[in-house]
Write a protein that holds these residues in place. Structure first.
Motif, PDB file in Angstrom:
ATOM      1  N   PHE A 174       0.777  -1.001  -0.150  1.00  0.00           N
ATOM      2  CA  PHE A 174      -0.407   0.424  -0.037  1.00  0.00           C
ATOM      3  C   PHE A 174       0.824   0.739   0.104  1.00  0.00           C
ATOM      4  N   ALA A 175       2.304   0.937  -0.626  1.00  0.00           N
ATOM      5  CA  ALA A 175       2.848   2.672  -0.640  1.00  0.00           C
ATOM      6  C   ALA A 175       2.817   3.648  -1.673  1.00  0.00           C
ATOM      7  N   VAL A 176       2.969   4.558  -1.284  1.00  0.00           N
ATOM      8  CA  VAL A 176       3.060   5.286  -2.330  1.00  0.00           C
ATOM      9  C   VAL A 176       2.941   5.046  -3.940  1.00  0.00           C
ATOM     10  N   GLY A 177       2.295   5.519  -5.018  1.00  0.00           N
ATOM     11  CA  GLY A 177       2.873   5.049  -5.949  1.00  0.00           C
ATOM     12  C   GLY A 177       2.104   3.434  -6.568  1.00  0.00           C
ATOM     13  N   THR A 178       2.222   2.633  -5.390  1.00  0.00           N
ATOM     14  CA  THR A 178       1.016   1.042  -5.909  1.00  0.00           C
ATOM     15  C   THR A 178      -0.413   1.025  -6.586  1.00  0.00           C
ATOM     16  N   ASN A 179      -0.548   0.129  -6.684  1.00  0.00           N
ATOM     17  CA  ASN A 179      -1.781  -0.002  -7.400  1.00  0.00           C
ATOM     18  C   ASN A 179      -2.794   0.156  -6.268  1.00  0.00           C
ATOM     19  N   TYR A 180      -2.781  -0.505  -5.415  1.00  0.00           N
ATOM     20  CA  TYR A 180      -2.964  -0.521  -4.035  1.00  0.00           C
ATOM     21  C   TYR A 180      -3.590   0.923  -3.729  1.00  0.00           C
ATOM     22  N   TRP A 181      -2.801   1.292  -3.675  1.00  0.00           N
ATOM     23  CA  TRP A 181      -2.572   2.734  -2.708  1.00  0.00           C
ATOM     24  C   TRP A 181      -3.457   3.754  -3.909  1.00  0.00           C
ATOM     25  N   LYS A 182      -2.938   3.940  -5.439  1.00  0.00           N
ATOM     26  CA  LYS A 182      -4.639   4.501  -5.916  1.00  0.00           C
ATOM     27  C   LYS A 182      -5.662   4.324  -5.947  1.00  0.00           C
ATOM     28  N   ARG A 183      -5.917   3.154  -5.244  1.00  0.00           N
ATOM     29  CA  ARG A 183      -7.440   2.584  -4.351  1.00  0.00           C
ATOM     30  C   ARG A 183      -7.767   3.483  -4.076  1.00  0.00           C
ATOM     31  N   TYR A 184      -7.588   3.825  -3.826  1.00  0.00           N
ATOM     32  CA  TYR A 184      -8.256   5.504  -2.806  1.00  0.00           C
ATOM     33  C   TYR A 184      -6.844   6.436  -2.552  1.00  0.00           C
ATOM     34  N   ALA A 185      -6.030   6.878  -3.078  1.00  0.00           N
ATOM     35  CA  ALA A 185      -5.834   7.934  -2.842  1.00  0.00           C
ATOM     36  C   ALA A 185      -6.438   8.782  -4.362  1.00  0.00           C
ATOM     37  N   GLN A 186      -6.941   8.182  -4.810  1.00  0.00           N
ATOM     38  CA  GLN A 186      -6.646   8.536  -6.210  1.00  0.00           C
ATOM     39  C   GLN A 186      -8.325   8.414  -6.429  1.00  0.00           C
ATOM     40  N   ILE A 187      -8.970   7.980  -6.199  1.00  0.00           N
ATOM     41  CA  ILE A 187     -10.806   7.628  -6.433  1.00  0.00           C
ATOM     42  C   ILE A 187     -11.986   8.543  -6.532  1.00  0.00           C
ATOM     43  N   SER A 188     -12.719   8.402  -7.384  1.00  0.00           N
ATOM     44  CA  SER A 188     -14.093   9.380  -7.128  1.00  0.00           C
ATOM     45  C   SER A 188     -15.349   8.471  -7.346  1.00  0.00           C
ATOM     46  N   ARG A 189     -16.363   9.082  -6.739  1.00  0.00           N
ATOM     47  CA  ARG A 189     -17.293   8.478  -6.937  1.00  0.00           C
ATOM     48  C   ARG A 189     -17.452   8.315  -8.077  1.00  0.00           C
ATOM     49  N   TYR A 190     -18.235   7.014  -8.680  1.00  0.00           N
ATOM     50  CA  TYR A 190     -18.609   6.356 -10.089  1.00  0.00           C
ATOM     51  C   TYR A 190     -20.092   7.022 -10.320  1.00  0.00           C
ATOM     52  N   GLU A 191     -20.735   7.954 -11.081  1.00  0.00           N
ATOM     53  CA  GLU A 191     -22.014   7.719 -11.730  1.00  0.00           C
ATOM     54  C   GLU A 191     -21.349   7.995 -13.286  1.00  0.00           C
ATOM     55  N   LYS A 192     -22.798   7.118 -13.600  1.00  0.00           N
ATOM     56  CA  LYS A 192     -23.294   6.506 -15.291  1.00  0.00           C
ATOM     57  C   LYS A 192     -23.015   7.827 -15.738  1.00  0.00           C
ATOM     58  N   GLY A 193     -22.569   8.404 -16.842  1.00  0.00           N
ATOM     59  CA  GLY A 193     -22.682   9.040 -18.561  1.00  0.00           C
ATOM     60  C   GLY A 193     -21.342  10.142 -17.554  1.00  0.00           C
ATOM     61  N   ARG A 194     -21.101  10.236 -16.055  1.00  0.00           N
ATOM     62  CA  ARG A 194     -19.549  11.141 -15.860  1.00  0.00           C
ATOM     63  C   ARG A 194     -18.408  10.762 -16.150  1.00  0.00           C
ATOM     64  N   ALA A 195     -17.891   9.833 -17.128  1.00  0.00           N
ATOM     65  CA  ALA A 195     -16.159   8.433 -16.258  1.00  0.00           C
ATOM     66  C   ALA A 195     -15.461   9.576 -16.901  1.00  0.00           C
ATOM     67  N   ARG A 196     -15.941  10.560 -18.362  1.00  0.00           N
ATOM     68  CA  ARG A 196     -14.702  11.544 -18.564  1.00  0.00           C
ATOM     69  C   ARG A 196     -14.463  12.668 -17.927  1.00  0.00           C
ATOM     70  N   ASP A 197     -15.228  13.018 -17.116  1.00  0.00           N
ATOM     71  CA  ASP A 197     -15.509  14.714 -16.219  1.00  0.00           C
ATOM     72  C   ASP A 197     -13.981  14.670 -15.703  1.00  0.00           C
ATOM     73  N   THR A 198     -13.682  15.701 -15.340  1.00  0.00           N
ATOM     74  CA  THR A 198     -12.699  16.029 -14.557  1.00  0.00           C
ATOM     75  C   THR A 198     -12.948  17.119 -12.980  1.00  0.00           C
ATOM     76  N   ASP A 199     -14.363  17.290 -12.878  1.00  0.00           N
ATOM     77  CA  ASP A 199     -14.692  18.117 -11.911  1.00  0.00           C
ATOM     78  C   ASP A 199     -14.920  16.866 -11.126  1.00  0.00           C
ATOM     79  N   LEU A 200     -14.791  15.605 -10.791  1.00  0.00           N
ATOM     80  CA  LEU A 200     -15.876  14.842  -9.789  1.00  0.00           C
ATOM     81  C   LEU A 200     -15.009  15.100  -8.284  1.00  0.00           C
ATOM     82  N   GLU A 201     -16.160  15.057  -6.858  1.00  0.00           N
ATOM     83  CA  GLU A 201     -15.053  15.046  -6.605  1.00  0.00           C
ATOM     84  C   GLU A 201     -14.376  14.052  -5.737  1.00  0.00           C
ATOM     85  N   PRO A 202     -13.438  13.817  -5.022  1.00  0.00           N
ATOM     86  CA  PRO A 202     -12.504  12.676  -4.678  1.00  0.00           C
ATOM     87  C   PRO A 202     -13.243  11.985  -3.767  1.00  0.00           C
ATOM     88  N   VAL A 203     -13.101  10.548  -3.158  1.00  0.00           N
ATOM     89  CA  VAL A 203     -13.755  10.213  -2.440  1.00  0.00           C
ATOM     90  C   VAL A 203     -13.150  10.956  -0.876  1.00  0.00           C
TER      91      VAL A 203
END
Length: 602
Positions: free
Chosen positions: A173-202
């Protein structure tokens, strides 16, 4: 040809240090291979015979199975004939995971499960319901491990750091790993807004975990039930089902067991977990139904916790109650373990804690219970670490394997094991080379003519000890003038030896024409004036030189009028003439030059 079928024939073996070895090993007997370290006995037995037997045995399986079996290269050998399937009993650790115990390895646990399933009250069901490796018999809380690994959140999280600063203390879970990205770089998924850049991070990746609210902390550790979106490494987006840190780490690293992890993953997991005995089964590994089934108040876990010697006595006590092969089969297996000096073990002991000698003896016991015949059993020094009394027990096991129709091949150094062999092969040179003799010292050349002795030093008498060793270079030097002891006007003596012995360091009486010898002092004194009654010599000696001006030694044309050394030195053992010629000398008074050279050679 019939004789060849009774032997394992090895032709032209060149494995490791072997040089085209030809060998015949009789089948159906106990053969011991001996030899010094490095002689090639292991190359013959393990590197040639065992490898070729296992390689040919694997060739009979389909390709799908061969890809999952160990691969063996063809040994460097011209031909091997009459091979049988080989079973190697070496000293390598038994290994195995946490589910491998002495009882499962020796096949004693299956017999006890049958015993409890038939005579235990109340019965839990068939024999597999008493196995902690079966879902029906294992404890549901610990999955049959007897202990639980509980994640310690305080060890896992660093509350003073943020996700971008490595707040999760696990290498995966170190910085830069795949598991770290699933918490530090995620946003809630909403259908139709997959390419939006203004999604609020979790989660705010720059916010220290100590400033998280209770809801944010619970979502980070135990959240579930929604999908997340994040950018991947290829410029696309990845959609995943969210899983909290605790359930993800437990599923991925704790549930499979630490033994199944890689070294790096296991070390990282051990730092954030705590191992505790299972509270439901209390370390017995079994379900509640299996633990409630008993014989005389003892369940199968109680039998496995007893030492093998005590378990034999317990089963002998109840063996008269039930007819059938179950109890005799259990007693037979337990007595074999006891016969090799392992009666102190318990059936629930993990195999990974056994030593190399304990594991090798348990392997032997397991093969003794096999019904296979015509096999080749290969042992690697089975007596290492055994008490002499246990060696006798081991010998009986090896003889039992042979008597069942098998070929037993042993690499051994113990004399007690060699004594029971039907055939012994000693690996090593057939005729050891004779010891190398040291060449004699060179003989000096014989002198062509009479050797004239060197004149004595007028300052210091020659105290050289007698020796028979001469420097060859001295025989080619020009001869020195022959000293004489008579007056020139007198006739020579009637006989004079051709090669007189060297002068000895003896005190000489004062000559009539020599100056009186003063007592030894640090500095020489000028000689006293001659007495009036002393006769003036024909050739008077030159006047003495002053002490402040060194000069050459005085010359005396009259050999009889030799000056006496005014300042003699104490005798030494150093050969001055040899030292002047550049030869190495010794200062030991009892060793001359030739003896010193021989000592240096030794």
């Amino acid at each position: 040809m019939g004789e060849d079928r009774q032997h394992i024939v090895v032709t032209g073996a060149r494995t490791n240090n072997l040089k085209g070895v030809n060998l015949r090993i009789p089948l159906g007997v106990l053969t011991v291979v001996t030899g010094v370290s490095g002689s090639g006995k292991s190359s013959i037995v393990f590197g040639t015979i065992a490898v070729e037997s296992q390689r040919q045995l694997n060739e009979v399986f389909p390709a799908f199975i061969r890809n999952r079996l160990p691969r063996y290269e063809r040994p460097e050998c011209e031909l091997i004939e009459n091979l049988a399937p080989a079973i190697i009993v070496d000293q390598k650790p038994v290994g195995g995971g946490t589910r491998s115990t002495v009882g499962t390895m020796t096949e004693v646990n299956p017999v006890l499960r049958v015993l409890l399933s038939r005579y235990g009250e109340p019965s839990a069901g068939p024999s597999n319901f008493y196995s902690f490796n079966d879902p029906h018999g294992m404890c549901p809380a610990c999955d049959g491990l007897g202990a639980t690994l509980q994640l310690d959140v305080d060890k896992l999280l660093d509350l003073d750091r943020s996700l971008n600063e490595g707040a999760i203390r696990h290498a995966n879970f170190a910085v830069g790993t795949n598991y770290w990205k699933r918490y530090a770089q995620i946003s809630r998924y909403e259908k139709g807004r997959a390419r939006d850049t203004d999604l609020e991070p979790v989660f705010d990746p720059d916010k220290p975990l100590g400033q998280y609210s209770d809801e944010e902390m619970d979502l980070l550790l135990h959240g579930e039930g929604f999908e997340t979106i994040r950018p991947d490494d290829f410029g696309n987006v990845a959609i995943n089902e969210y899983e909290g840190v605790v359930p993800r780490l437990t599923r991925r690293f704790i549930k499979p067991g630490l033994e199944s992890l890689k070294d790096k993953e296991r070390k990282a997991t051990e730092q954030v977990v705590t191992e505790r005995t299972c509270e439901e089964c209390r370390g017995a590994r079994l379900s509640r139904a299996a633990l409630e089934s008993r014989i005389d108040g003892r369940n199968i876990a109680d039998y496995c916790e007893m030492e093998i010697g005590d378990l034999v006595a317990e089963l002998e006590r109840v063996s008269d109650r039930w007819a059938g092969p179950v109890v005799p089969a259990a007693l037979s297996s337990l007595r074999r373990i006891q016969s090799v000096g392992l009666g102190y073990l318990t059936l629930n002991r993990p195999t990974r804690t056994l030593s190399g000698g304990e594991g090798q003896r348990l392997k032997t016991v397991r093969h003794l219970g096999s019904a296979l015949t015509g096999m080749t059993y290969i042992f690697d020094e089975p007596s290492v670490g055994l008490h002499p009394h246990d060696v006798d027990r081991l010998n009986r096991l090896l003889q039992d394997l042979r008597d069942k129709g098998n070929t037993v091949l042993i690499v051994e150094h113990n004399r007690d094991v060699i004594a029971i062999a039907d055939h012994v092969i000693d690996v090593g040179p057939a005729h050891p080379p004779p010891p190398k003799e040291r060449p004699p010292p060179p003989t000096p050349p014989t002198p062509t003519g009479p050797r004239t002795p060197e004149p004595p030093n007028p300052r210091t008498p020659d105290h050289r000890p007698p020796t028979n060793h001469r420097d060859p270079r001295t025989y080619h030097q020009p001869p020195h003038p022959q000293p004489t002891n008579h007056h020139p006007n007198q006739p020579p003596p009637p006989h004079q030896p051709t090669n007189p012995p060297p002068p000895q360091p003896t005190a000489q009486p004062p000559q009539p024409h020599a100056r009186p010898r003063p007592p030894p002092r640090p500095r020489p004194r000028p000689p006293p004036p001659p007495r009036p009654d002393q006769t003036t010599p024909t050739n008077p000696p030159p006047p003495s030189q002053p002490h402040t001006t060194p000069g050459p030694a005085p010359t005396n044309p009259d050999p009889t009028n030799q000056p006496t050394n005014p300042d003699p030195q104490p005798p030494t053992t150093t050969n001055q003439h040899a030292t002047q010629r550049g030869l190495h000398t010794t200062t030991h008074p009892a060793i001359h030059l030739g003896t010193a050279a021989r000592i240096g050679e030794t």
